[in-house]
Design a protein around this motif. Structure first.
Motif, PDB file in Angstrom:
ATOM      1  N   UNK A   1     -25.336 -25.926  -9.682  1.00 19.67           N
ATOM      2  CA  UNK A   1     -25.407 -24.869 -10.699  1.00 19.67           C
ATOM      3  C   UNK A   1     -26.686 -25.005 -11.515  1.00 19.67           C
ATOM      4  N   UNK A   2     -26.988 -26.239 -11.920  1.00 25.28           N
ATOM      5  CA  UNK A   2     -28.191 -26.490 -12.719  1.00 25.28           C
ATOM      6  C   UNK A   2     -29.447 -26.140 -11.904  1.00 25.28           C
ATOM      7  N   UNK A   3     -29.469 -26.584 -10.660  1.00 18.80           N
ATOM      8  CA  UNK A   3     -30.656 -26.345  -9.821  1.00 18.80           C
ATOM      9  C   UNK A   3     -30.826 -24.846  -9.546  1.00 18.80           C
ATOM     10  N   UNK A   4     -29.745 -24.172  -9.221  1.00 21.87           N
ATOM     11  CA  UNK A   4     -29.867 -22.734  -8.910  1.00 21.87           C
ATOM     12  C   UNK A   4     -30.316 -21.942 -10.131  1.00 21.87           C
ATOM     13  N   UNK A   5     -29.795 -22.305 -11.306  1.00 25.17           N
ATOM     14  CA  UNK A   5     -30.241 -21.623 -12.531  1.00 25.17           C
ATOM     15  C   UNK A   5     -31.722 -21.895 -12.743  1.00 25.17           C
ATOM     16  N   UNK A   6     -32.131 -23.142 -12.474  1.00 25.01           N
ATOM     17  CA  UNK A   6     -33.539 -23.506 -12.610  1.00 25.01           C
ATOM     18  C   UNK A   6     -34.415 -22.739 -11.621  1.00 25.01           C
ATOM     19  N   UNK A   7     -33.945 -22.611 -10.397  1.00 22.48           N
ATOM     20  CA  UNK A   7     -34.712 -21.880  -9.379  1.00 22.48           C
ATOM     21  C   UNK A   7     -34.865 -20.417  -9.807  1.00 22.48           C
ATOM     22  N   UNK A   8     -33.806 -19.853 -10.381  1.00 22.43           N
ATOM     23  CA  UNK A   8     -33.920 -18.481 -10.901  1.00 22.43           C
ATOM     24  C   UNK A   8     -34.989 -18.416 -12.001  1.00 22.43           C
ATOM     25  N   UNK A   9     -35.035 -19.461 -12.819  1.00 20.08           N
ATOM     26  CA  UNK A   9     -36.066 -19.518 -13.864  1.00 20.08           C
ATOM     27  C   UNK A   9     -37.468 -19.556 -13.271  1.00 20.08           C
ATOM     28  N   UNK A  10     -37.649 -20.303 -12.187  1.00 19.48           N
ATOM     29  CA  UNK A  10     -38.967 -20.381 -11.526  1.00 19.48           C
ATOM     30  C   UNK A  10     -39.330 -19.010 -10.943  1.00 19.48           C
ATOM     31  N   UNK A  11     -38.359 -18.412 -10.237  1.00 20.69           N
ATOM     32  CA  UNK A  11     -38.606 -17.104  -9.606  1.00 20.69           C
ATOM     33  C   UNK A  11     -38.973 -16.053 -10.636  1.00 20.69           C
ATOM     34  N   UNK A  12     -38.217 -16.008 -11.744  1.00 20.36           N
ATOM     35  CA  UNK A  12     -38.418 -14.969 -12.759  1.00 20.36           C
ATOM     36  C   UNK A  12     -39.482 -15.387 -13.776  1.00 20.36           C
ATOM     37  N   UNK A  13     -40.100 -16.560 -13.576  1.00 17.74           N
ATOM     38  CA  UNK A  13     -41.105 -17.108 -14.498  1.00 17.74           C
ATOM     39  C   UNK A  13     -40.601 -17.061 -15.944  1.00 17.74           C
ATOM     40  N   UNK A  14     -39.374 -17.484 -16.119  1.00 16.71           N
ATOM     41  CA  UNK A  14     -38.800 -17.479 -17.468  1.00 16.71           C
ATOM     42  C   UNK A  14     -39.525 -18.497 -18.343  1.00 16.71           C
ATOM     43  N   UNK A  15     -39.589 -18.188 -19.649  1.00 14.28           N
ATOM     44  CA  UNK A  15     -40.185 -19.125 -20.604  1.00 14.28           C
ATOM     45  C   UNK A  15     -39.117 -19.563 -21.603  1.00 14.28           C
ATOM     46  N   UNK A  16     -39.264 -20.777 -22.082  1.00 13.56           N
ATOM     47  CA  UNK A  16     -38.316 -21.322 -23.060  1.00 13.56           C
ATOM     48  C   UNK A  16     -38.531 -20.615 -24.397  1.00 13.56           C
ATOM     49  N   UNK A  17     -37.445 -20.107 -24.969  1.00 13.70           N
ATOM     50  CA  UNK A  17     -37.528 -19.548 -26.316  1.00 13.70           C
ATOM     51  C   UNK A  17     -36.958 -20.610 -27.262  1.00 13.70           C
ATOM     52  N   UNK A  18     -37.833 -21.314 -28.004  1.00 12.06           N
ATOM     53  CA  UNK A  18     -37.339 -22.432 -28.809  1.00 12.06           C
ATOM     54  C   UNK A  18     -36.410 -21.982 -29.929  1.00 12.06           C
ATOM     55  N   UNK A  19     -36.413 -20.682 -30.244  1.00 15.27           N
ATOM     56  CA  UNK A  19     -35.574 -20.215 -31.352  1.00 15.27           C
ATOM     57  C   UNK A  19     -34.207 -19.713 -30.908  1.00 15.27           C
ATOM     58  N   UNK A  20     -34.005 -19.658 -29.596  1.00 16.90           N
ATOM     59  CA  UNK A  20     -32.735 -19.134 -29.117  1.00 16.90           C
ATOM     60  C   UNK A  20     -31.656 -20.208 -29.241  1.00 16.90           C
TER      61      UNK A  20
END
Ligand code: GLU
Ligand code: MG
Length: 428
Positions: free
Chosen positions: A349-368
């Motif tokens: 689950x952690x890896x797949x969510x991470x892979x989605x983050x790589x694909x979508x080039x998600x950025x960390x929102x430190x305020x969320x």
């Protein structure tokens, strides 16, 4: 426990072959070790319906009824043989689940993790390098006085820790630390990171050897998320970083935000994005949500923190001044996990969510700081509403998991929090 004179009787070694199932119990079958060569080839038959063996034993639901057969295929790379004086050896294999045609069964947790690791490799060329840090309570020491982190706390557990470390090393798992933790009777064991699937195998092996050693001392252990709703929780934190194809670390980049490489940051952002839904798999029981409450060193938000032990994702601090060591030390800790989670499914689950983050080039929102779900029921609803989860786990396993876990919380609905904790502490 030990039969006098048993050592002079004729004995025949027994080997156990099992898998960590949906309830994260290590279940399987055992047979004469002499039959192992045949079993390695043919596997060991198992009723598909046993997938629905609940955390507390009984089958609450089943979509299979009484028919069908799947096969536990022992993995020679996941073999444990640890002899104990005047007692049976711990002799077991971790298995894959295959169909009669020899194909991976859709419900095989190891296969779900392999798929996730392959998705990571395809997307980034990277391998996961991870370890599970496990907390548990050991009944071989008094609950009072409470001895958090004390040398006296370590001393009082006697030989348990030393025998445990020896057993781990014999099983091919490299011990990293063993210490008296914060809670009464609470201890923690950590092990060196391992690549990919092996990290989850080692979580299973470590947990079984903790139980095995405690048993030889006539004591019980519990990895349950929390033994008392007002007490201290047992976390199973997942530390991870990445290696490239040549084995070089690639998470650390001191020039970038969070000192994290771009791929690492996108990966973590993917985890944070999906975190409330991931809880259904990583905080997999009713009692898991009593642990995820304020002021417990356990997370309550889908947040990230540098060296912050209350954050869901902690960027672990660097140790020492030698910068050549930093890249290989640098790791991130996922803290929303406990031992009621199947380690393969949690890591997948952690890896797949991470892979989605790589694909979508998600950025960390430190305020969320979105709140984590307050119950297993809420988490399961969020998982069901996550379209990607069907790809991550496969439609069949996802549907089966939702059914299975809903039956678990429904079976506990009439009980109060203390009683629910007590029930989980008995079986985890
Ligand atoms: N026991 C805490 C937990 O439930 C973690 C304490 C620690 O940071 O080691 O996650
Ligand atoms: Mg700890």
């Amino acid at each position: 426990m030990i039969l006098t004179g048993a050592s002079s009787m004729q004995r025949e070694p027994i080997v156990f072959v099992g898998t960590s199932d949906l309830s994260a119990h290590f279940r399987g079958k055992s047979f004469p070790a002499a039959d192992l060569p045949v079993k390695l080839q043919r596997g060991i038959g198992k009723a598909p319906t046993n997938l629905y063996l609940g955390a507390f034993g009984p089958i609450q639901v089943t979509t299979f009824g009484t028919v069908g057969e799947v096969f536990l295929m022992p993995d020679p790379a996941a073999r444990v043989l640890v002899p104990f004086e005047a007692s049976a050896s711990e002799y077991f294999f971790i298995a894959d689940l295959r169909t009669a045609d020899g194909e991976p069964w859709n419900f095989c947790p190891r296969q779900v993790l392999r798929r996730a690791l392959e998705a990571l490799r395809r997307e980034s060329g990277l391998q996961l390098y991870a370890t599970f840090e496990q907390e548990f309570t050991y009944d071989g020491v008094p609950a009072h006085p409470w001895r958090p982190y004390e040398l006296e706390g370590l001393r009082r557990q006697g030989l348990f820790g030393e025998v445990l470390l020896g057993a781990l090393r014999q099983a091919g798992v490299v011990p990293d630390s063993f210490l008296a933790e914060y809670g009464p009777r609470q201890f923690e064991v950590t092990t060196a990171p391992a690549i990919g699937l092996r990290a989850a195998d080692e979580a299973v092996i470590t947990r079984e050897l903790v139980r095995a050693v405690a048993y030889r001392f006539g004591q019980a252990v519990s990895f349950a998320p929390i033994a008392d709703p007002n007490g201290v929780g047992n976390g199973t934190h997942i530390h991870f970083s990445f290696l490239d194809a040549d084995g070089h670390p690639v998470l650390f980049d001191p020039q970038r935000p969070w000192q994290m490489s771009d791929v690492g940051r996108h990966f973590v952002a993917g985890i944070l994005h999906h975190l409330p839904a991931l809880c259904a798999v990583t905080a997999a029981s009713v009692a898991s949500y009593y642990r995820l409450r304020p002021n417990r060193w356990a997370p309550v938000h889908a947040d990230i923190g540098s060296a912050d032990r209350a954050a869901a994702v902690r960027v672990a601090p660097l140790n020492g001044v030698d910068p050549t060591q930093h890249a290989s030390q640098f790791n991130v800790e996922f803290r929303v996990c406990d031992a009621t989670a199947n380690p393969y499914l949690a890591l997948a689950a952690v890896v797949q969510a991470g892979v989605d983050g790589i694909r979508a080039r998600r950025e960390i929102d430190p305020n969320s700081r979105r709140a984590l779900p307050g119950s297993l029921a809420q988490a399961l609803a969020l998982l069901q509403q996550t379209p990607l989860a069907t790809d991550w786990f496969g439609a069949e396993l996802l549907a089966g998991y939702l059914l299975f876990k809903r039956a678990e919380y429904q079976a506990l609905e009439s009980l109060d929090e203390s009683e629910i904790c007590r029930r989980y502490a008995e079986v985890y």
